[in-house]
Design an enzyme around this catalytic site. Structure first.
Site, PDB file in Angstrom:
ATOM      1  N   ARG A  19       3.049  -3.557   8.303  1.00 44.63           N
ATOM      2  CA  ARG A  19       1.935  -2.613   8.433  1.00 44.63           C
ATOM      3  C   ARG A  19       0.655  -3.429   8.582  1.00 44.63           C
ATOM      4  O   ARG A  19       0.470  -4.451   7.907  1.00 44.63           O
ATOM      5  CB  ARG A  19       1.822  -1.698   7.201  1.00 44.63           C
TER       6      ARG A  19
ATOM      7  N   GLU B 105      -4.819   0.467  14.080  1.00 39.80           N
ATOM      8  CA  GLU B 105      -4.022   0.710  15.287  1.00 39.80           C
ATOM      9  C   GLU B 105      -3.977   2.169  15.726  1.00 39.80           C
ATOM     10  O   GLU B 105      -3.722   2.463  16.895  1.00 39.80           O
ATOM     11  CB  GLU B 105      -2.591   0.212  15.098  1.00 39.80           C
TER      12      GLU B 105
ATOM     13  N   HIS C  18       3.255  -1.919  18.020  1.00 37.91           N
ATOM     14  CA  HIS C  18       4.173  -1.282  17.066  1.00 37.91           C
ATOM     15  C   HIS C  18       5.507  -0.904  17.732  1.00 37.91           C
ATOM     16  O   HIS C  18       5.941   0.245  17.681  1.00 37.91           O
ATOM     17  CB  HIS C  18       3.516  -0.042  16.452  1.00 37.91           C
TER      18      HIS C  18
HETATM   19  P1  NAI Z   1      12.659  -1.748   2.231  1.00 39.76           P
HETATM   20  O1  NAI Z   1      12.110  -0.680   1.353  1.00 39.76           O
HETATM   21  O2  NAI Z   1      14.132  -1.845   2.449  1.00 39.76           O
HETATM   22  O3  NAI Z   1      12.181  -3.181   1.691  1.00 39.76           O
HETATM   23  C1  NAI Z   1      10.878  -3.471   1.311  1.00 39.76           C
HETATM   24  C2  NAI Z   1      10.936  -4.603   0.300  1.00 39.76           C
HETATM   25  O4  NAI Z   1       9.597  -5.002   0.011  1.00 39.76           O
HETATM   26  C3  NAI Z   1      11.604  -4.191  -1.026  1.00 39.76           C
HETATM   27  O5  NAI Z   1      12.624  -5.111  -1.377  1.00 39.76           O
HETATM   28  C4  NAI Z   1      10.441  -4.249  -2.024  1.00 39.76           C
HETATM   29  O6  NAI Z   1      10.858  -4.641  -3.325  1.00 39.76           O
HETATM   30  C5  NAI Z   1       9.551  -5.282  -1.370  1.00 39.76           C
HETATM   31  N1  NAI Z   1       8.197  -5.290  -1.882  1.00 39.76           N
HETATM   32  C6  NAI Z   1       7.505  -4.299  -2.483  1.00 39.76           C
HETATM   33  N2  NAI Z   1       6.294  -4.749  -2.870  1.00 39.76           N
HETATM   34  C7  NAI Z   1       6.226  -6.056  -2.512  1.00 39.76           C
HETATM   35  C8  NAI Z   1       5.241  -7.068  -2.661  1.00 39.76           C
HETATM   36  N3  NAI Z   1       4.090  -6.835  -3.289  1.00 39.76           N
HETATM   37  N4  NAI Z   1       5.510  -8.290  -2.167  1.00 39.76           N
HETATM   38  C9  NAI Z   1       6.704  -8.568  -1.569  1.00 39.76           C
HETATM   39  N5  NAI Z   1       7.675  -7.645  -1.409  1.00 39.76           N
HETATM   40  C10 NAI Z   1       7.440  -6.406  -1.876  1.00 39.76           C
HETATM   41  O7  NAI Z   1      11.875  -1.605   3.597  1.00 39.76           O
HETATM   42  P2  NAI Z   1      12.306  -2.167   5.029  1.00 39.76           P
HETATM   43  O8  NAI Z   1      13.185  -1.169   5.704  1.00 39.76           O
HETATM   44  O9  NAI Z   1      12.788  -3.557   4.893  1.00 39.76           O
HETATM   45  O10 NAI Z   1      10.902  -2.130   5.797  1.00 39.76           O
HETATM   46  C11 NAI Z   1       9.822  -2.964   5.437  1.00 39.76           C
HETATM   47  C12 NAI Z   1       8.574  -2.487   6.148  1.00 39.76           C
HETATM   48  O11 NAI Z   1       8.700  -2.696   7.548  1.00 39.76           O
HETATM   49  C13 NAI Z   1       8.329  -0.971   6.036  1.00 39.76           C
HETATM   50  O12 NAI Z   1       7.655  -0.650   4.850  1.00 39.76           O
HETATM   51  C14 NAI Z   1       7.484  -0.682   7.245  1.00 39.76           C
HETATM   52  O13 NAI Z   1       6.133  -0.804   6.875  1.00 39.76           O
HETATM   53  C15 NAI Z   1       7.827  -1.795   8.219  1.00 39.76           C
HETATM   54  N6  NAI Z   1       8.488  -1.303   9.442  1.00 39.76           N
HETATM   55  C16 NAI Z   1       7.924  -1.613  10.661  1.00 39.76           C
HETATM   56  C17 NAI Z   1       8.497  -1.191  11.841  1.00 39.76           C
HETATM   57  C18 NAI Z   1       7.922  -1.544  13.184  1.00 39.76           C
HETATM   58  O14 NAI Z   1       8.335  -0.955  14.208  1.00 39.76           O
HETATM   59  N7  NAI Z   1       6.992  -2.478  13.301  1.00 39.76           N
HETATM   60  C19 NAI Z   1       9.708  -0.353  11.811  1.00 39.76           C
HETATM   61  C20 NAI Z   1      10.248  -0.122  10.488  1.00 39.76           C
HETATM   62  C21 NAI Z   1       9.633  -0.567   9.344  1.00 39.76           C
END
Ligand code: NAI
Length: 340
Positions: A244, A273, A305
């Protein structure tokens, strides 16, 4: 059941329309984003379906409630754009697609990393102009370098799987780590490799040649990449953000770019964005000076994105979105509900 889709593009129709027909849902596609002055367009519908840059704040929730909207379907994983407390108070259910294709995002992040390291974007532009000079296009071997992965959820883990083949040292930071990696079990070594370890964020920042962000945007993570954290990084570090935009303080990033701190920066997301991404602005004057400045740096790649954007991901998004609304209609367990 009539669903108002906001912020739609032709590819949304391609993936959602056939399934809607098959399942008997009536969809109204709006190109406009859902925000205060467009919420009224949901009139006559039971449910709204939104994407990453729609704004569902208190006012929008209040209008949706007046219109009798019962549920908000997010056709994405992130939900930082929805006031969940206001939705709960208005008795509007929020459902999301928690995982569609972590590999799609991880593969794209890797693509950005390769491109920014070896300056492929610049090489492409040069040879299009029949300029075959490679001066200034030198990168580094990634083998034996250190990559820092911030966030080891679904996408972070997909990233870890792919980079096993690169023989890099892998540093991980996550407040909720994967225990098997900490315990260094044989299964963990088999799955993730021996060169993987959790460290504190400062160590990751200090020791990584490449940093890739895979954590959600929360109050804690907003601007986690800022003046102070950038100062801790190695000179010449490569930064990839596919998570993000607001994880990165753009002003601080611009200052660091001007000071030649970064070897390269690849951004698939940007904190402001929502006015630009997904739109063709090629005939417009871009009034966001930060975006223009970022775009002007040759060691910066900005994409709009699109990390999620694969056939497999679109198919999964459409299927899970309809699954969510079917569960809601049938009063079944809502596995993908998002609560405040
Ligand atoms: P997820 O929920 O499976 O994993 C997120 C991880 O981040 C969790 O393990 C959590 O404990 C960790 N986390 C929370 N706070 C943190 C911190 N302060 N420092 C480090 N790690 C922390 O989510 P997923 O599916 O892996 O997605 C991650 C992010 O990717 C989403 O939140 C979304 O913003 C982004 N995303 C971007 C896309 C794109 O097209 N550019 C598409 C899909 C997701």
């Amino acid at each position: 059941m009539k669903i108002a889709f906001f912020d739609t593009k032709p590819y949304d129709k391609v993936w959602f329309e056939p399934i809607a027909k098959e399942k008997g849902f009536d969809i109204v596609f709006h190109e406009e984003k859902l925000k205060n002055n467009t919420a009224i367009m949901a009139k006559g519908c039971d449910v709204v379906c939104i994407f990453v840059n729609d704004t569902v704040d208190k006012e929008v929730i209040s209008t949706l409630k007046e219109l009798g909207i019962k549920a908000i379907l997010l056709r994405c994983a992130g939900f930082n754009n929805v006031d969940l407390k206001a939705a709960k108070e208005a008795d509007i259910v929020v459902l999301r697609v928690p995982s569609y294709s972590p590999r799609a995002v991880a593969e794209y992040a890797l693509g950005l990393l390769f491109a920014i390291n070896r300056k492929i974007h610049r090489a492409y532009a040069r040879t299009r102009d029949f300029n075959y000079n490679i001066n200034g296009l030198m990168g580094m071997d990634l083998v034996n370098k250190t990559i820092g992965i911030v966030g080891t959820g679904k996408i972070g883990q997909a990233m870890m799987s792919i980079i096993r083949g690169l023989d890099m040292r892998v540093l991980l930071y996550d407040p909720y780590p994967i225990q098997e990696i900490i315990d260094k079990t044989p299964e963990s070594k088999e799955r993730w490799g021996a060169n993987v370890q959790y460290v504190d964020l400062d160590t990751l920042l200090k020791e990584s040649d490449v940093i890739s962000l895979h954590c959600p945007l929360t109050k804690d993570t907003q601007y986690m990449i800022n003046k102070d954290s950038i100062a801790k990084m190695k000179d010449g570090v490569l930064l990839v953000n596919t998570s993000r935009g607001s994880l990165v303080n753009t002003q601080d990033l611009l200052d660091a770019l001007a000071a030649k701190k970064f070897g390269g920066v690849a951004l698939d997301v940007y904190e402001e964005e929502d006015e630009y991404f997904f739109e063709d602005m090629s005939d417009e004057i871009i009034s966001d000076d930060d975006l223009v400045r970022l775009t002007s740096y040759r060691n910066v790649i900005i994409t709009s994105h699109q990390a999620f954007f694969t056939q497999e991901a679109m198919e999964a998004i459409a299927n899970v979105t309809f699954y969510n609304i079917e569960c809601f209609m049938k009063g079944e367990e809502l596995k993908n509900i998002v609560l405040p």
